[in-house]
Write an enzyme that holds these catalytic residues in place. Structure first.
Site, PDB file in Angstrom:
ATOM      1  CG  ASP A  58      -1.756   1.244   1.336  1.00 20.36           C
ATOM      2  OD1 ASP A  58      -2.907   1.215   0.861  1.00 20.36           O
ATOM      3  OD2 ASP A  58      -1.277   2.262   1.894  1.00 20.36           O
ATOM      4  CE1 TYR A  63       0.645   7.771   2.650  1.00 20.84           C
ATOM      5  CE2 TYR A  63       1.091   5.524   1.968  1.00 20.84           C
ATOM      6  CZ  TYR A  63       0.290   6.438   2.630  1.00 20.84           C
ATOM      7  OH  TYR A  63      -0.846   5.998   3.263  1.00 20.84           O
ATOM      8  CE  LYS A  92      -3.849   4.720   0.849  1.00 19.52           C
ATOM      9  NZ  LYS A  92      -2.393   4.426   0.869  1.00 19.52           N
ATOM     10  CG  HIS A 125      -4.724   9.665   0.518  1.00 22.80           C
ATOM     11  ND1 HIS A 125      -3.366   9.688   0.333  1.00 22.80           N
ATOM     12  CD2 HIS A 125      -4.907   9.155   1.764  1.00 22.80           C
ATOM     13  CE1 HIS A 125      -2.755   9.217   1.409  1.00 22.80           C
ATOM     14  NE2 HIS A 125      -3.662   8.900   2.287  1.00 22.80           N
TER      15      HIS A 125
END
Length: 299
Positions: A58, A63, A92, A125
């Site tokens: 994931d 990120y 996401k 997200h």
């Protein structure tokens, strides 16, 4: 699509798998990668995950590690006798990329960064748009336009399943009233202090799979005496108890760690279970505590 074990990759374990509402199998245990940065850190964490039976990874645009993950998987999969089809890969949509055209372009960038032709799951997200007030009424229309982009990419088989993250029941009801492709997954903060029983019941009724993030309460819950007591009774680590608590409710988990030994430890969830008394003791901790983000104020 007919559901059968033959459609599950050979490296997966059937009873550690959930079938999504679009007929796609998803592993119940995945590696979360929030705050995993740097090629070597990502590689070591991913290698430990693959060695210990993780088959879901994931990530997210925000990120900042999609390229590192793509590069690591390209090296590690053949080393472990695996292919892209053995890995369930999630990313996401960033809150800054809401809107039909923006969302489509953002998803295609993620595919390029990850070095793959498709994603198994792509999530919105956050229900709000970065830079806009949470109570701005336009949030609803912007996230709906994003969903239209995801539906288009799902039709084009770039996304095997689509879903959302950090949505409340209200956000889900709005989406279900407008969508053509129903969300397959809702990913939310979920742990004994934030059990979200109403949200879990809603998802079960609507055929949406609930996936937990921050299962350890951002690390705060591993020191709670209630958790330590249950862990001691089973000869397990507090983190394992918290992850098992979610799994026994049919909720998948995506624990993150930069430590290979901790990644391995977090995978030891399948040969034991919590008693009803254990579950009740942990459930009694519920106080509606968010350690991450509370989306309830997003219009």
């Amino acid at each position: 699509m007919k559901r059968s074990e033959r459609e599950i990759p050979k490296s997966w374990v059937p009873d550690r798998t959930v079938w999504l509402n679009v007929g796609v199998p998803m592993s119940l245990l995945g590696l979360g990668t929030f705050r995993l940065r740097g090629d070597e850190t990502v590689r070591l964490s991913l290698e430990a995950a693959l060695e210990n039976g993780y088959r879901l990874v994931d990530t997210a645009t925000v990120y900042g590690n999609e390229a590192a993950i793509g590069s690591a998987l390209n090296t590690l999969l053949p080393r472990h006798g695996l292919s892209r089809a053995d890995i369930f890969l999630t990313s996401k949509l960033s809150p800054k990329d809401h809107g039909k055209e923006q969302a489509e372009a953002a998803c295609l960038r993620s595919l390029k960064e990850l070095g793959c032709d498709y994603l198994d799951l792509y999530l919105v997200h956050w229900p709000g748009t970065q830079g806009w007030p949470q109570d701005d009424a336009g949030n609803r229309e912007r996230r709906l336009r994003s969903w239209r982009a995801l539906e288009k990419l799902h039709d084009g088989r770039k996304l095997r399943a689509i879903g959302v993250s950090n949505y409340t029941i209200r956000h889900l009801e709005e989406l279900l009233a407008e969508c053509r492709v129903r969300p397959s997954v809702l990913q939310v903060e979920f742990h004994p202090e934030l059990a979200q029983s109403a949200l879990l019941s809603f998802c079960r009724r609507e055929g949406i799979h609930l996936q937990a993030y921050s299962s350890l309460g951002a690390g705060h819950l591993v020191d709670r005496p209630e958790v330590a007591k249950v862990a001691m009774c089973h000869g397990r680590q507090p983190s394992q108890v918290l992850l098992r608590w979610a799994l026994q409710q049919g909720v998948s988990v995506i624990p993150k760690s930069a430590s290979p030994s901790r990644v391995a430890e977090n995978a030891q969830l399948w040969t034991w279970e919590l008693s009803q008394a254990d579950m009740e003791e942990l459930n009694a901790m519920d106080c509606g505590k968010h350690y991450c983000w509370d989306p309830s104020g997003v219009a």
